[in-house]
Scaffold this motif. Structure first.
Motif, PDB file in Angstrom:
ATOM      1  N   LYS A 242       0.824  -1.209   0.000  1.00  0.00           N
ATOM      2  CA  LYS A 242       0.000   0.000   0.000  1.00  0.00           C
ATOM      3  C   LYS A 242       0.859   1.260   0.000  1.00  0.00           C
ATOM      4  CE  LYS A 242      -4.037  -0.148   1.998  1.00  0.00           C
ATOM      5  NZ  LYS A 242      -5.119  -0.185   3.020  1.00  0.00           N
ATOM      6  N   ALA A 243       2.006   1.202   0.657  1.00  0.00           N
ATOM      7  CA  ALA A 243       2.922   2.346   0.697  1.00  0.00           C
ATOM      8  C   ALA A 243       4.256   1.872   1.246  1.00  0.00           C
ATOM      9  CB  ALA A 243       2.365   3.474   1.577  1.00  0.00           C
ATOM     10  N   ALA A 244       5.296   2.650   0.984  1.00  0.00           N
ATOM     11  CA  ALA A 244       6.622   2.370   1.536  1.00  0.00           C
ATOM     12  C   ALA A 244       7.372   3.684   1.676  1.00  0.00           C
ATOM     13  CB  ALA A 244       7.401   1.396   0.654  1.00  0.00           C
ATOM     14  N   ALA A 245       8.240   3.743   2.657  1.00  0.00           N
ATOM     15  CA  ALA A 245       9.045   4.942   2.899  1.00  0.00           C
ATOM     16  C   ALA A 245      10.510   4.544   3.041  1.00  0.00           C
ATOM     17  CB  ALA A 245       8.571   5.669   4.155  1.00  0.00           C
ATOM     18  N   HIS A 246      11.367   5.147   2.220  1.00  0.00           N
ATOM     19  CA  HIS A 246      12.813   4.957   2.295  1.00  0.00           C
ATOM     20  C   HIS A 246      13.323   5.827   3.441  1.00  0.00           C
ATOM     21  CE1 HIS A 246      16.957   5.366   0.116  1.00  0.00           C
ATOM     22  NE2 HIS A 246      16.988   4.466   1.097  1.00  0.00           N
ATOM     23  N   ILE A 247      13.933   5.212   4.445  1.00  0.00           N
ATOM     24  CA  ILE A 247      14.341   5.950   5.647  1.00  0.00           C
ATOM     25  C   ILE A 247      15.761   6.458   5.460  1.00  0.00           C
ATOM     26  CG2 ILE A 247      14.468   5.918   8.152  1.00  0.00           C
ATOM     27  CD1 ILE A 247      11.658   5.398   6.879  1.00  0.00           C
ATOM     28  N   THR A 248      15.854   7.705   5.056  1.00  0.00           N
ATOM     29  CA  THR A 248      17.151   8.337   4.776  1.00  0.00           C
ATOM     30  C   THR A 248      17.336   9.511   5.737  1.00  0.00           C
ATOM     31  OG1 THR A 248      16.097   9.650   3.022  1.00  0.00           O
ATOM     32  CG2 THR A 248      17.143   7.581   2.380  1.00  0.00           C
ATOM     33  N   GLY A 249      17.902  10.632   5.262  1.00  0.00           N
ATOM     34  CA  GLY A 249      18.095  11.792   6.115  1.00  0.00           C
ATOM     35  C   GLY A 249      16.769  12.273   6.672  1.00  0.00           C
ATOM     36  N   GLY A 250      16.722  12.498   7.979  1.00  0.00           N
ATOM     37  CA  GLY A 250      15.475  12.823   8.646  1.00  0.00           C
ATOM     38  C   GLY A 250      14.939  11.648   9.433  1.00  0.00           C
ATOM     39  N   GLY A 251      15.499  10.453   9.174  1.00  0.00           N
ATOM     40  CA  GLY A 251      15.135   9.270   9.932  1.00  0.00           C
ATOM     41  C   GLY A 251      13.671   8.900   9.784  1.00  0.00           C
ATOM     42  N   LEU A 252      13.185   8.113  10.715  1.00  0.00           N
ATOM     43  CA  LEU A 252      11.781   7.694  10.697  1.00  0.00           C
ATOM     44  C   LEU A 252      10.822   8.876  10.823  1.00  0.00           C
ATOM     45  CD1 LEU A 252      12.239   4.474  12.814  1.00  0.00           C
ATOM     46  CD2 LEU A 252      11.112   4.510  10.587  1.00  0.00           C
ATOM     47  N   PRO A 253      11.070   9.838  11.735  1.00  0.00           N
ATOM     48  CA  PRO A 253      10.124  10.952  11.865  1.00  0.00           C
ATOM     49  C   PRO A 253      10.050  11.822  10.619  1.00  0.00           C
ATOM     50  CG  PRO A 253      11.553  10.810  13.794  1.00  0.00           C
ATOM     51  CD  PRO A 253      12.121   9.888  12.761  1.00  0.00           C
ATOM     52  N   GLY A 254      11.127  11.907   9.871  1.00  0.00           N
ATOM     53  CA  GLY A 254      11.150  12.785   8.706  1.00  0.00           C
ATOM     54  C   GLY A 254      10.711  12.132   7.417  1.00  0.00           C
ATOM     55  N   ASN A 255      10.610  10.796   7.395  1.00  0.00           N
ATOM     56  CA  ASN A 255      10.318  10.110   6.134  1.00  0.00           C
ATOM     57  C   ASN A 255       9.017   9.320   6.123  1.00  0.00           C
ATOM     58  OD1 ASN A 255      12.769  10.475   4.229  1.00  0.00           O
ATOM     59  ND2 ASN A 255      13.715  10.028   6.216  1.00  0.00           N
ATOM     60  N   LEU A 256       8.699   8.611   7.194  1.00  0.00           N
ATOM     61  CA  LEU A 256       7.480   7.811   7.193  1.00  0.00           C
ATOM     62  C   LEU A 256       6.216   8.670   7.016  1.00  0.00           C
ATOM     63  CD1 LEU A 256       6.138   5.117   7.295  1.00  0.00           C
ATOM     64  CD2 LEU A 256       6.543   5.015   9.755  1.00  0.00           C
ATOM     65  N   PRO A 257       6.107   9.833   7.685  1.00  0.00           N
ATOM     66  CA  PRO A 257       4.900  10.652   7.471  1.00  0.00           C
ATOM     67  C   PRO A 257       4.758  11.194   6.045  1.00  0.00           C
ATOM     68  CG  PRO A 257       5.945  11.245   9.549  1.00  0.00           C
ATOM     69  CD  PRO A 257       6.908  10.346   8.812  1.00  0.00           C
ATOM     70  N   ARG A 258       5.809  11.188   5.265  1.00  0.00           N
ATOM     71  CA  ARG A 258       5.742  11.714   3.891  1.00  0.00           C
ATOM     72  C   ARG A 258       4.805  10.913   3.000  1.00  0.00           C
ATOM     73  NH1 ARG A 258      11.862  12.152   1.950  1.00  0.00           N
ATOM     74  NH2 ARG A 258      10.856  12.866   0.024  1.00  0.00           N
ATOM     75  N   VAL A 259       4.574   9.642   3.334  1.00  0.00           N
ATOM     76  CA  VAL A 259       3.711   8.812   2.486  1.00  0.00           C
ATOM     77  C   VAL A 259       2.302   8.693   3.056  1.00  0.00           C
ATOM     78  CG1 VAL A 259       5.699   7.509   1.647  1.00  0.00           C
ATOM     79  CG2 VAL A 259       4.389   6.613   3.584  1.00  0.00           C
ATOM     80  N   LEU A 260       2.017   9.399   4.156  1.00  0.00           N
ATOM     81  CA  LEU A 260       0.707   9.305   4.806  1.00  0.00           C
ATOM     82  C   LEU A 260      -0.158  10.507   4.456  1.00  0.00           C
ATOM     83  CD1 LEU A 260       1.794   8.182   8.400  1.00  0.00           C
ATOM     84  CD2 LEU A 260       1.348   6.760   6.389  1.00  0.00           C
ATOM     85  N   PRO A 261      -1.450  10.294   4.299  1.00  0.00           N
ATOM     86  CA  PRO A 261      -2.355  11.412   4.064  1.00  0.00           C
ATOM     87  C   PRO A 261      -2.690  12.124   5.371  1.00  0.00           C
ATOM     88  CG  PRO A 261      -3.607   9.382   4.117  1.00  0.00           C
ATOM     89  CD  PRO A 261      -2.154   8.992   4.248  1.00  0.00           C
ATOM     90  N   GLU A 262      -3.216  13.309   5.269  1.00  0.00           N
ATOM     91  CA  GLU A 262      -3.687  14.032   6.440  1.00  0.00           C
ATOM     92  C   GLU A 262      -4.744  13.191   7.152  1.00  0.00           C
ATOM     93  OE1 GLU A 262      -5.737  18.370   7.452  1.00  0.00           O
ATOM     94  OE2 GLU A 262      -4.672  18.031   5.561  1.00  0.00           O
ATOM     95  N   GLY A 263      -4.696  13.200   8.490  1.00  0.00           N
ATOM     96  CA  GLY A 263      -5.658  12.435   9.270  1.00  0.00           C
ATOM     97  C   GLY A 263      -5.170  11.070   9.705  1.00  0.00           C
ATOM     98  N   LEU A 264      -3.974  10.673   9.275  1.00  0.00           N
ATOM     99  CA  LEU A 264      -3.372   9.411   9.700  1.00  0.00           C
ATOM    100  C   LEU A 264      -1.979   9.665  10.263  1.00  0.00           C
ATOM    101  CD1 LEU A 264      -4.203   6.824   6.875  1.00  0.00           C
ATOM    102  CD2 LEU A 264      -5.212   6.951   9.161  1.00  0.00           C
ATOM    103  N   SER A 265      -1.640   8.941  11.308  1.00  0.00           N
ATOM    104  CA  SER A 265      -0.298   8.996  11.866  1.00  0.00           C
ATOM    105  C   SER A 265       0.225   7.587  12.084  1.00  0.00           C
ATOM    106  CB  SER A 265      -0.289   9.761  13.189  1.00  0.00           C
ATOM    107  OG  SER A 265      -0.382  11.151  12.976  1.00  0.00           O
TER     108      SER A 265
END
Length: 353
Positions: A242-265
């Motif tokens: 459904k989605a994937a996030a490459h964890i690079t600069g910014g780590g988990l907090p900076g990359n995982l939310p990039r693939v999420l829509p508003e209203g989900l955490s």
């Protein structure tokens, strides 16, 4: 008056020609469906129809290796930074649902050393083979006065494609599970801080690695970035990703939310993934806080994958067949406002600073 030559000015055309001859077999070893021609033309051609696409959307990415190159240069170990270069680009393509098709590199140096450059390009070719993409060309620039004699810089350019209806992310909802695909260590982000930690600890790259017995610090830190393309494409082609996030600069907090829509955490569970010992060492030796570690490094998760809970057994089986252990590290929760991330507690082996 003595007649001046390009070589007198610091540029060796013969060395450049020798490098091209040396890397032609490397590029040829990465050929795949859709590749047209070989090295030596003014531009590279690629046939999307021959690659099997009917209604493709192109996906592109460019990146570098950052100051990890400085460690490679100082350690005299150039074998893996080419893999890093490919990984940083193709891992970004696959999280969009794209299949990497071809790759180009830019190698710039003050003085071209054919053996050194060939080692770098051999790593690039290895990364391309791991990702299933073709090395179709690149540029070698010898620029005396721009770089110190031993220094070089790298940039990579990847192009992939996805069928129009198969782009990611898609249809994320509360309750979806997050799987963590392991990193090999630091990968290719945060090395400016890594270098400061080494200095702060009074160590050199030739020192024994405190977190890897029998290996020098330089070799341990130069472990190449993992390439997750084959595993993610297998999952995507099965209709489970459904989605994937490459964890690079910014780590988990900076990359995982990039693939999420508003209203989900994303909410991650403490102790749900292993943390390579290099991170505990960095935190201890550099007195780096846990928040800063999370913000700078991948801290053990190189790729985060999101699936529906009903597909957990099938998804983990596919990933295991591709050599990926993929523990559940969290889930998506409904939350008002912009997408975010929370980690409950500290995982086992987490830096305690």
């Amino acid at each position: 008056m003595t007649s001046l030559t390009y070589r007198d000015a610091g540029v060796d055309i013969d060395a450049g020609d020798a490098l091209v001859d040396a890397i032609k077999p490397l590029a040829k070893s990465t050929r795949r469906r859709g590749t047209m021609g070989g090295l030596g033309g003014f531009g590279a051609l690629f046939d999307l129809k021959a690659a099997g696409f009917s209604d493709p959307i192109l996906v592109s990415s460019t990146d570098g290796v950052g100051t990890k190159l400085k460690l490679a240069i100082d350690a005299g170990n150039h074998d893996h930074v080419g893999v890093d270069l490919v990984a940083m680009c193709v891992n970004d393509l696959v999280v969009q649902g794209g299949e990497p098709l071809f790759f180009l590199d830019y190698y710039a140096t003050g003085k071209l050393r054919v053996d050194q450059a060939r080692a770098v390009v051999a790593g690039i070719a290895e990364g391309c083979r791991q990702a299933g993409c073709a090395l179709v060309g690149g540029e070698t620039a010898e620029m005396p006065g721009m770089y110190a004699a031993e220094d070089y810089d790298l940039a990579g350019f990847a192009v992939g494609a996805a069928e129009r209806g198969n782009l990611l992310p898609r249809a994320l909802v509360a309750g979806d599970l997050i799987l963590g695909l392991a990193s090999t260590g630091v990968h290719s982000n945060g090395f400016s801080l890594v270098r400061r930690v080494i200095d702060h600890a009074g160590m050199t790259l030739a020192s024994p690695a405190p977190f890897a017995p029998g290996v020098t610090l330089g070799d341990a830190l130069l472990a190449p970035t993992r390439i997750y393309v084959r595993a993610l494409l297998a999952l995507h082609r099965a209709g489970l990703l459904k989605a994937a996030a490459h964890i690079t600069g910014g780590g988990l907090p900076g990359n995982l939310p990039r693939v999420l829509p508003e209203g989900l955490s994303a909410v991650l569970a403490a102790g749900s993934w292993p943390v390579p010992p290099v991170f505990a060492w960095l935190a201890e030796a550099g007195n780096v806080t846990a928040d800063e570690m999370l913000r700078v490094f991948n801290c053990g998760v190189g790729m985060a994958v999101i699936i529906a809970p009903g597909n957990l057994v099938a998804a983990t089986a596919i990933l295991a067949a591709e050599g990926e252990a993929a523990p559940v590290i969290g889930a998506l929760e409904a939350a008002p406002g912009a997408a975010g991330l929370r980690i409950d507690g500290l995982p086992e082996g987490w830096p305690r600073k």
